[in-house]
Design a protein around this motif. Sequence first.
Motif, short mmCIF file in Angstrom:
data_model
loop_
_atom_site.label_atom_id
_atom_site.label_comp_id
_atom_site.label_asym_id
_atom_site.label_seq_id
_atom_site.Cartn_x
_atom_site.Cartn_y
_atom_site.Cartn_z
N PRO A 149 0.83 -1.20 0.00
CA PRO A 149 0.00 0.00 0.00
C PRO A 149 0.87 1.26 0.00
CG PRO A 149 0.06 -0.94 2.20
CD PRO A 149 0.81 -1.89 1.30
N HIS A 150 0.28 2.36 -0.39
CA HIS A 150 1.03 3.62 -0.35
C HIS A 150 1.26 4.02 1.09
CE1 HIS A 150 2.50 7.56 -1.18
NE2 HIS A 150 1.52 8.14 -0.52
N ASP A 171 3.47 6.81 3.80
CA ASP A 171 4.22 8.04 3.98
C ASP A 171 5.20 7.84 5.12
OD1 ASP A 171 5.23 10.56 4.26
OD2 ASP A 171 3.30 11.57 4.58
N TYR A 219 -3.46 5.46 11.23
CA TYR A 219 -4.04 6.57 10.46
C TYR A 219 -3.85 7.90 11.20
CZ TYR A 219 -6.59 3.16 7.52
OH TYR A 219 -6.93 2.15 6.65
N VAL A 279 -8.71 7.79 6.91
CA VAL A 279 -7.33 7.45 6.58
C VAL A 279 -6.41 8.65 6.75
CG1 VAL A 279 -8.13 5.69 4.97
CG2 VAL A 279 -7.54 7.96 4.12
N PRO A 331 -1.76 7.22 3.83
CA PRO A 331 -2.63 8.30 3.33
C PRO A 331 -3.83 7.81 2.52
CG PRO A 331 -0.31 8.80 2.93
CD PRO A 331 -0.37 7.37 3.39
N ARG A 332 -3.70 6.64 1.90
CA ARG A 332 -4.81 6.10 1.11
C ARG A 332 -5.45 4.90 1.79
NH1 ARG A 332 -1.32 6.13 -4.50
NH2 ARG A 332 -0.81 8.36 -4.47
N GLY A 333 -5.07 4.67 3.02
CA GLY A 333 -5.65 3.58 3.78
C GLY A 333 -4.87 2.29 3.67
N ASP A 346 -4.73 -1.92 3.26
CA ASP A 346 -5.37 -2.82 2.30
C ASP A 346 -5.76 -4.13 2.98
OD1 ASP A 346 -6.40 -3.73 -0.08
OD2 ASP A 346 -4.59 -3.32 -1.24
N ARG A 362 -10.26 -2.76 4.40
CA ARG A 362 -11.16 -2.15 3.40
C ARG A 362 -12.59 -2.09 3.88
NH1 ARG A 362 -8.33 -5.34 -0.41
NH2 ARG A 362 -10.13 -6.72 -0.54
N LEU A 416 -13.31 1.31 5.09
CA LEU A 416 -13.09 2.46 4.24
C LEU A 416 -14.40 2.94 3.60
CD1 LEU A 416 -9.82 1.44 2.36
CD2 LEU A 416 -10.06 3.01 4.27
N LEU A 430 -12.91 5.10 -1.46
CA LEU A 430 -11.55 4.62 -1.32
C LEU A 430 -11.41 3.12 -1.58
CD1 LEU A 430 -10.35 6.63 1.81
CD2 LEU A 430 -9.77 7.04 -0.58
#
Length: 305
Positions: A118-119, A121, A275, A283, A288-290, A292, A297, A300, A304
């Motif tokens: 997952p993305h 940061d 988060y 998120v 940042p995009r949650g 997986d 999910r 979410l 998303l």
Amino acid sequence: MVEVQSVVGVVVVAVVVVLMNVERAASAMEEWNCTKDEGLLEFALNLEYMEAEWFLNGALGYGLDQVAPNLAMGGPPPSGARIANLDPFTRDLISQFAFQEFGHLRAIKERVKGFPRPHMDLSGGAFAKVMDEALGMTLVPSFDPYSNPINFLLASYLVPYVGLTGYVGSLPNLQCPSFRKLVGGLLAVESGQDAVIREMLYEKARLRVVPYGVTVAAFTSRISSLRNRLGKAGSSKDEGLIVEREGRVRGNVLVGDEFSLAYARSPEEILRIVYGSGNESVVGGFFPRGCDGKVARSYLPPALH
């Protein structure tokens, strides 16, 4: 005599058939339990991805794309991750952690299909935001987790402990024997990593972190308090390196409950913490995009998914 032998033969055959059916039924039940448990095991990949990228980049300056691109499954590399300014001993230690996480990802993906990285940061800004919130003030200059060994260890204090409490929480809910065995093994190593990080920080507990004038022990206590607030479990599941008990200040290298047992966290609590929102459906923070996987999910919003 012939009739007796015939009866015995029939009975033996019947017993064999029954035992074979029992074995098939047990195997089918175990397979069903494993399928049912896949979501919980899969959920752990989120934190294992984070730990692998954090330790790899911090120690070596590169991540899964250079070490094992197949494990990343085409997922985006983390934002802001870079090599840290570490002394040789700390770099060696963190390198060992990095390859342990590499092994954890492989072990989990041998049991479940998993999902792409997952993305994440992992920038200095993401950690600075956590530290500001933990200390209740804006640190000047901004906290940089990559600038020196103490800062990197304080940032690392954030990582394995959340994962190990998740494993403690998932174990009682797993019915699949092979998954329980795997999670037990993962938990043991995650606990070891957390213990080493805490011990290294405990040696410097009274040291004031430059240039903030806040001790290492105070940093850990504030971080633990923040995780307790975000997790919203209704009780403390986190403690810093120095605590007050029975009116006395005591060292607290290994954290545990009143019976010195590890605390457990649910997936919802973990999502609230990583988060940084205190809400499993909002998120942000390090994801940042949650996160997986089926479990993450499910919380979410549709946009998303």
